[in-house]
Write a protein that holds these residues in place. Structure first.
Motif, PDB file in Angstrom:
ATOM      1  N   ALA A  11       0.795  -1.234   0.000  1.00 23.01           N
ATOM      2  CA  ALA A  11       0.000   0.000   0.000  1.00 23.01           C
ATOM      3  C   ALA A  11       0.825   1.280   0.000  1.00 23.01           C
ATOM      4  O   ALA A  11       0.411   2.276  -0.561  1.00 23.01           O
ATOM      5  CB  ALA A  11      -0.936   0.005   1.208  1.00 23.01           C
ATOM      6  N   ASP A  12       2.005   1.295   0.634  1.00 24.70           N
ATOM      7  CA  ASP A  12       2.700   2.549   0.877  1.00 24.70           C
ATOM      8  C   ASP A  12       3.923   2.693  -0.007  1.00 24.70           C
ATOM      9  O   ASP A  12       4.411   1.745  -0.607  1.00 24.70           O
ATOM     10  CB  ASP A  12       3.135   2.630   2.342  1.00 24.70           C
ATOM     11  CG  ASP A  12       1.946   2.531   3.290  1.00 24.70           C
ATOM     12  OD1 ASP A  12       0.914   3.142   2.972  1.00 24.70           O
ATOM     13  OD2 ASP A  12       2.065   1.836   4.309  1.00 24.70           O
ATOM     14  N   LEU A  13       4.469   3.921  -0.024  1.00 25.51           N
ATOM     15  CA  LEU A  13       5.751   4.155  -0.666  1.00 25.51           C
ATOM     16  C   LEU A  13       6.840   3.528   0.189  1.00 25.51           C
ATOM     17  O   LEU A  13       6.754   3.484   1.411  1.00 25.51           O
ATOM     18  CB  LEU A  13       5.998   5.662  -0.805  1.00 25.51           C
ATOM     19  CG  LEU A  13       5.101   6.418  -1.775  1.00 25.51           C
ATOM     20  CD1 LEU A  13       5.385   7.907  -1.678  1.00 25.51           C
ATOM     21  CD2 LEU A  13       5.296   5.951  -3.203  1.00 25.51           C
ATOM     22  N   ILE A  14       7.874   3.042  -0.473  1.00 22.95           N
ATOM     23  CA  ILE A  14       8.985   2.411   0.240  1.00 22.95           C
ATOM     24  C   ILE A  14      10.292   2.978  -0.298  1.00 22.95           C
ATOM     25  O   ILE A  14      10.330   3.587  -1.372  1.00 22.95           O
ATOM     26  CB  ILE A  14       8.965   0.878   0.075  1.00 22.95           C
ATOM     27  CG1 ILE A  14       9.106   0.493  -1.404  1.00 22.95           C
ATOM     28  CG2 ILE A  14       7.711   0.280   0.680  1.00 22.95           C
ATOM     29  CD1 ILE A  14       9.266  -0.997  -1.639  1.00 22.95           C
ATOM     30  N   LEU A  15      11.361   2.781   0.441  1.00 24.59           N
ATOM     31  CA  LEU A  15      12.681   3.173  -0.051  1.00 24.59           C
ATOM     32  C   LEU A  15      13.045   2.322  -1.259  1.00 24.59           C
ATOM     33  O   LEU A  15      12.727   1.130  -1.330  1.00 24.59           O
ATOM     34  CB  LEU A  15      13.727   2.987   1.040  1.00 24.59           C
ATOM     35  CG  LEU A  15      13.708   3.991   2.202  1.00 24.59           C
ATOM     36  CD1 LEU A  15      14.676   3.545   3.286  1.00 24.59           C
ATOM     37  CD2 LEU A  15      14.052   5.389   1.709  1.00 24.59           C
ATOM     38  N   PHE A  16      13.738   2.963  -2.204  1.00 32.86           N
ATOM     39  CA  PHE A  16      14.153   2.227  -3.397  1.00 32.86           C
ATOM     40  C   PHE A  16      15.071   1.066  -3.010  1.00 32.86           C
ATOM     41  O   PHE A  16      15.012  -0.005  -3.628  1.00 32.86           O
ATOM     42  CB  PHE A  16      14.872   3.172  -4.367  1.00 32.86           C
ATOM     43  CG  PHE A  16      15.155   2.556  -5.701  1.00 32.86           C
ATOM     44  CD1 PHE A  16      14.180   2.488  -6.677  1.00 32.86           C
ATOM     45  CD2 PHE A  16      16.405   2.023  -5.979  1.00 32.86           C
ATOM     46  CE1 PHE A  16      14.430   1.901  -7.907  1.00 32.86           C
ATOM     47  CE2 PHE A  16      16.675   1.441  -7.202  1.00 32.86           C
ATOM     48  CZ  PHE A  16      15.683   1.380  -8.169  1.00 32.86           C
ATOM     49  N   SER A  17      15.887   1.253  -1.995  1.00 26.62           N
ATOM     50  CA  SER A  17      16.777   0.181  -1.542  1.00 26.62           C
ATOM     51  C   SER A  17      15.980  -1.040  -1.095  1.00 26.62           C
ATOM     52  O   SER A  17      16.399  -2.182  -1.311  1.00 26.62           O
ATOM     53  CB  SER A  17      17.664   0.682  -0.405  1.00 26.62           C
ATOM     54  OG  SER A  17      16.872   1.160   0.674  1.00 26.62           O
ATOM     55  N   ARG A  18      14.818  -0.805  -0.479  1.00 25.53           N
ATOM     56  CA  ARG A  18      13.979  -1.918  -0.037  1.00 25.53           C
ATOM     57  C   ARG A  18      13.365  -2.637  -1.238  1.00 25.53           C
ATOM     58  O   ARG A  18      13.247  -3.862  -1.239  1.00 25.53           O
ATOM     59  CB  ARG A  18      12.876  -1.395   0.889  1.00 25.53           C
ATOM     60  CG  ARG A  18      11.919  -2.471   1.356  1.00 25.53           C
ATOM     61  CD  ARG A  18      11.186  -2.044   2.601  1.00 25.53           C
ATOM     62  NE  ARG A  18      10.125  -2.976   2.950  1.00 25.53           N
ATOM     63  CZ  ARG A  18       9.654  -3.140   4.171  1.00 25.53           C
ATOM     64  NH1 ARG A  18      10.155  -2.439   5.174  1.00 25.53           N
ATOM     65  NH2 ARG A  18       8.668  -3.977   4.419  1.00 25.53           N
ATOM     66  N   GLU A  19      12.976  -1.882  -2.267  1.00 28.33           N
ATOM     67  CA  GLU A  19      12.458  -2.508  -3.488  1.00 28.33           C
ATOM     68  C   GLU A  19      13.528  -3.384  -4.140  1.00 28.33           C
ATOM     69  O   GLU A  19      13.238  -4.481  -4.624  1.00 28.33           O
ATOM     70  CB  GLU A  19      11.988  -1.421  -4.467  1.00 28.33           C
ATOM     71  CG  GLU A  19      11.624  -1.917  -5.855  1.00 28.33           C
ATOM     72  CD  GLU A  19      10.372  -2.781  -5.891  1.00 28.33           C
ATOM     73  OE1 GLU A  19      10.084  -3.342  -6.961  1.00 28.33           O
ATOM     74  OE2 GLU A  19       9.682  -2.896  -4.857  1.00 28.33           O
ATOM     75  N   ILE A  20      14.784  -2.910  -4.120  1.00 27.10           N
ATOM     76  CA  ILE A  20      15.873  -3.708  -4.684  1.00 27.10           C
ATOM     77  C   ILE A  20      16.121  -4.966  -3.844  1.00 27.10           C
ATOM     78  O   ILE A  20      16.341  -6.057  -4.392  1.00 27.10           O
ATOM     79  CB  ILE A  20      17.166  -2.857  -4.779  1.00 27.10           C
ATOM     80  CG1 ILE A  20      16.977  -1.725  -5.800  1.00 27.10           C
ATOM     81  CG2 ILE A  20      18.356  -3.730  -5.194  1.00 27.10           C
ATOM     82  CD1 ILE A  20      16.665  -2.184  -7.206  1.00 27.10           C
ATOM     83  N   GLU A  21      16.068  -4.833  -2.521  1.00 27.06           N
ATOM     84  CA  GLU A  21      16.237  -6.000  -1.645  1.00 27.06           C
ATOM     85  C   GLU A  21      15.182  -7.062  -1.938  1.00 27.06           C
ATOM     86  O   GLU A  21      15.489  -8.258  -2.013  1.00 27.06           O
ATOM     87  CB  GLU A  21      16.139  -5.578  -0.175  1.00 27.06           C
ATOM     88  CG  GLU A  21      17.338  -4.802   0.343  1.00 27.06           C
ATOM     89  CD  GLU A  21      17.107  -4.297   1.753  1.00 27.06           C
ATOM     90  OE1 GLU A  21      16.070  -4.663   2.355  1.00 27.06           O
ATOM     91  OE2 GLU A  21      17.948  -3.524   2.249  1.00 27.06           O
ATOM     92  N   GLN A  22      13.935  -6.627  -2.078  1.00 26.88           N
ATOM     93  CA  GLN A  22      12.852  -7.567  -2.356  1.00 26.88           C
ATOM     94  C   GLN A  22      13.029  -8.215  -3.723  1.00 26.88           C
ATOM     95  O   GLN A  22      12.769  -9.411  -3.903  1.00 26.88           O
ATOM     96  CB  GLN A  22      11.500  -6.837  -2.264  1.00 26.88           C
ATOM     97  CG  GLN A  22      10.286  -7.726  -2.406  1.00 26.88           C
ATOM     98  CD  GLN A  22      10.017  -8.595  -1.175  1.00 26.88           C
ATOM     99  OE1 GLN A  22      10.904  -8.805  -0.342  1.00 26.88           O
ATOM    100  NE2 GLN A  22       8.809  -9.113  -1.065  1.00 26.88           N
TER     101      GLN A  22
END
Length: 439
Positions: free
Chosen positions: A288-299
């Motif tokens: 639902a929310d915005l996340i850090l780009f680093s977290r998107e890369i981790e996932q």
């Protein structure tokens, strides 16, 4: 005790019908008295008494009608009623958003209610609707020509212009004055509402108020339509993203991979099982929310680890190179992972290794993120089909959803570029306009 606000409103609503009935009654009496007066004058044998009575009634009723018409409350009531009706019709035209059909209907609705000789609505580049003087030479889809309109789009300021030169029109034109109001959605100027006048003295304070009021009304409605669309898009994307992750094929393939490793490599199986749990927990948390780009890369890397376990390191590999400034950006979830998943599903060659590279860097005021693979590539026809708005199957649905999602968060200037060559691979580039400058 004083009258309550609710009671006062009831009294006001009750008073208005009585007021209009009185106005109509006095107007009817004036007409009848006038006709009787004319009839008595034209008769060969004039009845002085009838003439005097008719004259008195006519004069008395005419004075009352004029006073009623000149009464400020009466004038304001009629003006308010007319504006509310017009606003209601305008909003009804925008149910589907500010498209060309809606813009044209709005221009035709507004034109009779102003002193303008033409009304126009534009987006940031083209005329969406135009009604009035020279309508035939300003059809929908025509590029914006006046520098005043471009200036309003650039700085978001309302302009009241009193010469054709200020507008950006030839000096011999009939249009001599204009009001240009920006249409603002959030912090972005998405277009303009324009009123053109024959003379500068036709622009009164009332005309300015009407222009500004309807500019704000249209801006609000555009914002509401955009919010509704983003809500639908967000809901749709969340479902598609979750379905993309929690689908039977991916689930069973991962479980089977972990099961096979339990005998051959128990330690690796335990690591994958833990990562699998984290992966799904993050998927649900990030929906639902915005996340850090680093977290998107981790996932994304966590997802890719399952694919490496499934196919082997000799078949798939990943390279990541993200600048620190990009890692700290807030982005919508599932922005990169669907593109990487597409590469694994559709770009893997029958032999050899597929390498997927993710890069993120700052270029001037923009942030550019790219997902590149060295796989099978695609034809020009397939590439165009992916970028087409109606693409809704296979590889196209993920690319289109990422494109729509990033534009919803970063604005309409943000865009996607897809480059591909058969046998050489594919690059999907996300150009986030102005994101580096806004940090």
């Amino acid at each position: 005790m004083g009258e309550t606000p609710k009671a006062a409103r009831r009294e006001e609503r009750a008073r208005l019908p009585r007021f209009f009935n009185l106005e109509m009654g006095m107007f009817t009496l004036t007409v009848i008295a006038g006709l009787v007066l004319v009839w008595s004058i034209l008769m060969p044998y004039r009845n002085v008494a009838v003439m005097i009575a008719a004259g008195i009634v006519f004069t008395f009723s005419l004075v009352i009608v004029i006073r009623l018409l000149m009464d400020p409350d009466s004038v304001r009531a009629r003006q308010s009623d007319a504006m509310l009706r017009l606003a209601s019709q305008t909003l009804a035209s925008m149910k589907g958003g500010m498209n060309r059909q809606a813009a044209q209907e709005i221009c035709r609705l507004l034109l009779p209610s102003t002193a303008a000789i033409a009304v126009a609505v534009t987006d940031k580049e083209q005329i969406l609707g135009y009604a009035g003087y020279e309508e035939d030479v300003n059809p929908s889809g025509t590029d914006i020509r006046t520098h005043a309109t471009h200036a309003t789009i650039a700085d978001g300021k309302m302009r009241v212009l009193f010469t054709s030169e200020d507008i950006g029109l030839p000096s011999d034109t009939t249009i001599r004055a204009a009001i240009i109001v920006p249409l603002v959605v959030g912090s972005r100027v998405e277009g303009t509402l324009k009123f053109y006048y024959r003379r500068a003295n036709h622009i009164s304070e009332t005309q300015k108020s009407i222009a500004q009021g309807f500019g704000q009304l249209l801006s609000t409605q555009m914002a509401a339509a955009a919010l509704e669309e983003q809500t639908k898009l967000a809901t749709s994307m969340e479902l598609k993203a979750l379905q993309s992750q929690i689908n039977p094929h991916f689930l069973f393939n991962t479980i089977n991979t972990i099961a096979s490793l339990i005998r051959t490599d128990p330690n690796k199986a335990r690591v994958l099982l833990r990562e699998f749990a984290v992966f799904y927990r993050r998927t649900l948390e990030d929906s639902a929310d915005l996340i850090l780009f680093s977290r998107e890369i981790e996932q994304t890397m966590r997802y890719f680890a399952f694919e490496v376990a499934r196919f082997g390191e000799d078949r798939v590999g990943m390279e990541v190179e993200i600048e620190p400034e990009v890692e700290d950006m807030l982005v919508p979830p599932f922005l990169i992972q669907p593109l990487v998943e597409n590469a694994v599903r559709h770009a893997m060659p029958s032999e050899g290794k597929l390498t997927v590279s993710i890069a993120g860097k700052v270029e001037g005021e923009d942030v550019v993120v790219s997902v590149t693979d060295d796989g099978v590539g695609m034809s020009e026809h397939a590439r165009q089909n992916i970028l087409h708005p109606e693409s809704s199957t296979g590889m196209g649905i993920a690319v289109k959803n990422v494109h729509d999602r990033m534009r919803g968060y970063f604005g309409s200037d943000t865009h996607m570029e897809v480059e591909s060559e058969l046998g050489r691979g594919t690059t999907v580039k996300l150009v986030l306009k102005g994101c580096a400058a806004n940090r």
